[in-house]
Enzyme design. Structure first.
Site, mmCIF file in Angstrom:
data_model
loop_
_atom_site.group_PDB
_atom_site.id
_atom_site.type_symbol
_atom_site.label_atom_id
_atom_site.label_comp_id
_atom_site.label_asym_id
_atom_site.label_seq_id
_atom_site.Cartn_x
_atom_site.Cartn_y
_atom_site.Cartn_z
ATOM 1 N NE ARG A 104 -3.587 2.636 0.727
ATOM 2 C CZ ARG A 104 -4.661 2.732 1.504
ATOM 3 N NH1 ARG A 104 -5.102 1.665 2.143
ATOM 4 N NH2 ARG A 104 -5.288 3.866 1.637
ATOM 5 N NE ARG B 176 -7.999 3.165 -2.190
ATOM 6 C CZ ARG B 176 -8.178 3.896 -1.103
ATOM 7 N NH1 ARG B 176 -8.572 3.339 0.013
ATOM 8 N NH2 ARG B 176 -8.013 5.183 -1.130
ATOM 9 C CG ASP C 156 -8.907 1.085 2.355
ATOM 10 O OD1 ASP C 156 -8.195 1.493 3.292
ATOM 11 O OD2 ASP C 156 -9.938 1.669 1.974
ATOM 12 C CG ASP D 114 -11.470 1.497 5.806
ATOM 13 O OD1 ASP D 114 -10.334 1.997 5.918
ATOM 14 O OD2 ASP D 114 -12.205 1.703 4.830
HETATM 15 N N1 ROI Z 1 -15.394 1.894 -3.966
HETATM 16 C C1 ROI Z 1 -15.691 0.606 -3.771
HETATM 17 N N2 ROI Z 1 -16.635 0.023 -4.537
HETATM 18 N N3 ROI Z 1 -15.070 -0.143 -2.814
HETATM 19 C C2 ROI Z 1 -14.105 0.407 -2.022
HETATM 20 O O1 ROI Z 1 -13.546 -0.293 -1.151
HETATM 21 C C3 ROI Z 1 -13.773 1.764 -2.197
HETATM 22 N N4 ROI Z 1 -12.832 2.362 -1.428
HETATM 23 C C4 ROI Z 1 -12.511 3.647 -1.584
HETATM 24 C C5 ROI Z 1 -13.192 4.524 -2.590
HETATM 25 C C6 ROI Z 1 -12.135 5.133 -3.501
HETATM 26 C C7 ROI Z 1 -13.936 5.594 -1.832
HETATM 27 N N5 ROI Z 1 -14.146 3.802 -3.399
HETATM 28 C C8 ROI Z 1 -14.446 2.497 -3.196
HETATM 29 O O2 ROI Z 1 -11.589 4.184 -0.801
#
Ligand code: ROI
Length: 168
Positions: free
Chosen positions: A85, A95, A98, A100
């Site tokens: 990342r 990315r 991610d 969260d």
């Molecule tokens: N859109 C989708 N479909 N899934 C994600 O995990 C995701 N993550 C993000 C942004 C760019 C907002 N869009 C996303 O960070």
């Protein structure tokens, strides 16, 4: 004692997203202070935000942990780093991985590093639907059931991938 429960959202849209997510689940499973309890199927969706990037694959998992929230965040960020990342890109760019933290028990927190529950969940079908798969009875911070949040969020174009994820 792994007495606290957290939900974690996983996402990737680069470098074999499904493999990134499976690898991240394994990494969590291997951590001695994190116990992986449940994980959803993988879900594919168009990017929310800027459209000029590949589709995402998302999932949600439930862990128990003996870590404090900030320590769990350190673990998540270390796993993101180990998956290549790069944080220098723009905020809503593509990315490799991610992770969260969505919720930590029923804790409400708003620090520079961490907002709990996660601020963006309400609008994110790709978080709410996999979360519902593993925690259908969850009550959200406003007292409404998760199912009501999903109803309000509206569903369009989230595709559940058939693959069964084995974690060993
Ligand atoms: N859109 C989708 N479909 N899934 C994600 O995990 C995701 N993550 C993000 C942004 C760019 C907002 N869009 C996303 O960070």
């Amino acid at each position: 004692m792994m007495s606290d429960t957290a939900f974690i959202g996983l996402g990737s849209n680069l470098a074999q997203p499904a493999e990134q997510l499976k690898g991240a689940l394994r990494d969590l499973h291997q951590h001695e202070k994190v116990s992986l309890q449940r994980w959803s199927h993988l879900y594919q969706s168009a990017p929310m935000g800027p459209k000029d990037q590949p589709d995402y694959v998302n999932a949600v998992c439930q862990v128990t942990t003996s870590l404090r929230p900030e320590e769990l965040l350190d673990v998540l960020q270390a796993i993101e780093q180990s998956h290549g990342r790069e944080r220098k890109g723009h905020k809503w760019g593509p990315r490799t991985l991610d992770l969260d933290m969505l919720m930590f028990n029923d804790l409400r927190l708003n620090t520079e590093r961490l907002t709990l529950p996660h601020y963006g969940m309400r609008e994110r079908e790709f978080v709410l639907v996999p979360l519902f798969e593993i925690a259908p009875d969850l009550i959200m911070q406003d007292g409404l059931p998760l199912a009501a949040w999903i109803h309000k969020c509206g569903l369009d174009g989230l595709k559940r991938l058939s693959e069964k994820i084995e974690i060993v």
